[in-house]
Design an enzyme around this catalytic site. Sequence first.
Site, PDB file in Angstrom:
ATOM      1  N   SER A 171      -9.162   8.021   2.771  1.00  0.00           N
ATOM      2  CA  SER A 171      -8.227   7.061   3.373  1.00  0.00           C
ATOM      3  C   SER A 171      -7.768   7.468   4.769  1.00  0.00           C
ATOM      4  CB  SER A 171      -6.996   6.900   2.465  1.00  0.00           C
ATOM      5  OG  SER A 171      -6.381   8.153   2.230  1.00  0.00           O
ATOM      6  N   PRO A 173      -8.334   6.465   7.843  1.00  0.00           N
ATOM      7  CA  PRO A 173      -7.838   5.429   8.767  1.00  0.00           C
ATOM      8  C   PRO A 173      -6.452   4.885   8.398  1.00  0.00           C
ATOM      9  CG  PRO A 173     -10.140   5.036   8.229  1.00  0.00           C
ATOM     10  CD  PRO A 173      -9.649   6.097   7.293  1.00  0.00           C
ATOM     11  N   ASP A 174      -6.078   4.980   7.116  1.00  0.00           N
ATOM     12  CA  ASP A 174      -4.775   4.474   6.687  1.00  0.00           C
ATOM     13  C   ASP A 174      -3.622   5.176   7.397  1.00  0.00           C
ATOM     14  OD1 ASP A 174      -6.655   3.541   4.807  1.00  0.00           O
ATOM     15  OD2 ASP A 174      -5.054   3.186   3.360  1.00  0.00           O
ATOM     16  N   PHE A 175      -3.870   6.351   7.910  1.00  0.00           N
ATOM     17  CA  PHE A 175      -2.807   7.113   8.552  1.00  0.00           C
ATOM     18  C   PHE A 175      -2.900   7.068  10.077  1.00  0.00           C
ATOM     19  CE2 PHE A 175      -3.473   8.681   4.313  1.00  0.00           C
ATOM     20  CZ  PHE A 175      -2.181   8.697   3.803  1.00  0.00           C
ATOM     21  N   PRO A 178      -1.275   2.660  11.167  1.00  0.00           N
ATOM     22  CA  PRO A 178       0.166   2.373  11.169  1.00  0.00           C
ATOM     23  C   PRO A 178       0.877   2.803  12.446  1.00  0.00           C
ATOM     24  CG  PRO A 178      -0.491   3.249   9.049  1.00  0.00           C
ATOM     25  CD  PRO A 178      -1.671   3.407   9.956  1.00  0.00           C
TER      26      PRO A 178
END
Length: 405
Positions: A171, A173-175, A178
Amino acid sequence: MGKHIFQGLKALGFCNAGVGTLVLRILATHGATVVRVESESSPDVARTLAPFKDNVPGLNRSYYYNFQNSDKYSLALNMKHPRKDEVTKRLVEWADVLVENFTPGVMAKWNLSYEEVKKINPSIIMISLSMQGQTGPARLQGGYGGLLQSLAGYPLITGWPDGLPNLIDRSYPDFIAPRFGATAVIAALLHRRRTGQGQYIDVSQYEDVIQFEIPVILDWAVNRRLQTRLGNKFPLAAPHGTYRCKGDDRWCAIAVFSDSEWESLCRVMGNPEWTTQPEYASHSARKQNEDELNELVEAWTANHTAEEVMSLMQQAGVKAGVVQTIEDVVEHDPQLKHRQFFWKTEHPECGDILHSRPNYILSKTPSELRMPPPLLGEHTEYVCRELLQMSEDEFTDLLLDDVLT
């Protein structure tokens, strides 16, 4: 504590997994009132992901969800119910900012496209954080972080030269997205303060991820060179890697970029005879003999603890750092303890929940952890009755009709 920077701001979230949720968390930890719309029949996938408290699965027991969802109210709404619009319209009227990260088309299906939303609340700021943006031939492609890493080419430059391409994690890219998303929301809020106008923000997570491989892109643009997997090697440094130290699975990273740093490394190791050989007399020579060099350096580090190696190297001006375990990071790192990086809240099902504060500190308006992560639908009545000012009869009717759950 001083006034929070987003105190008085009202944010509404239609989110799944991490990206939109983390934009909301940035707003929430700085004082915004945040409402997440959730569903019992189709819960946020993050609620279903391990690790679970005591390894017992449950929609309220996922640390993956709980870690990133502090300071939010959870409203449980049946988005398939024909009367759902009675609630979503009130939420949109209430909100300053609407955050969503579904595949393009989902919000429109719920009558919540920006065109519909701004009819209800012309000054609202709506941000969509989809995989590849709201336009273009790939706009409808769903997926997750591993897919985005692959599209951007990360696996081809991650790993060992003789091994398979590697994802950074599931994950990554999830961080990244944002941070870009929250920055865009702040810009839109400043614009609205000056003009009174809301606007729509279209974020492509794919484009966000590409920002972090600009050196690789420039190398191709300038030299037509495709970078590949190098393991721990780096063209401008030798030795450059992680070296086994005394103890069980203990390592220290060392990076030597200049001849003066090389001389300092040699002094720390006691100037062994091999360091005077022609194979290691210059940077180019060390690069040509890097594998043998790494073995010789590790023969020395293996007799010292990782902390000793780091301390000795840093004192001599050589870049070095202990490869910490997660236990080291959470429980023992003195710098993180001093800056109070990790926070805890008391959760009704999980007990103590660990959180990280934002990785910056505002001196006048610091962030604050105010609420534990919510149980699914924990605040449905509070949101409807207190924030949306529904009458008791309205709320009860929606509840009995299974619009609210």
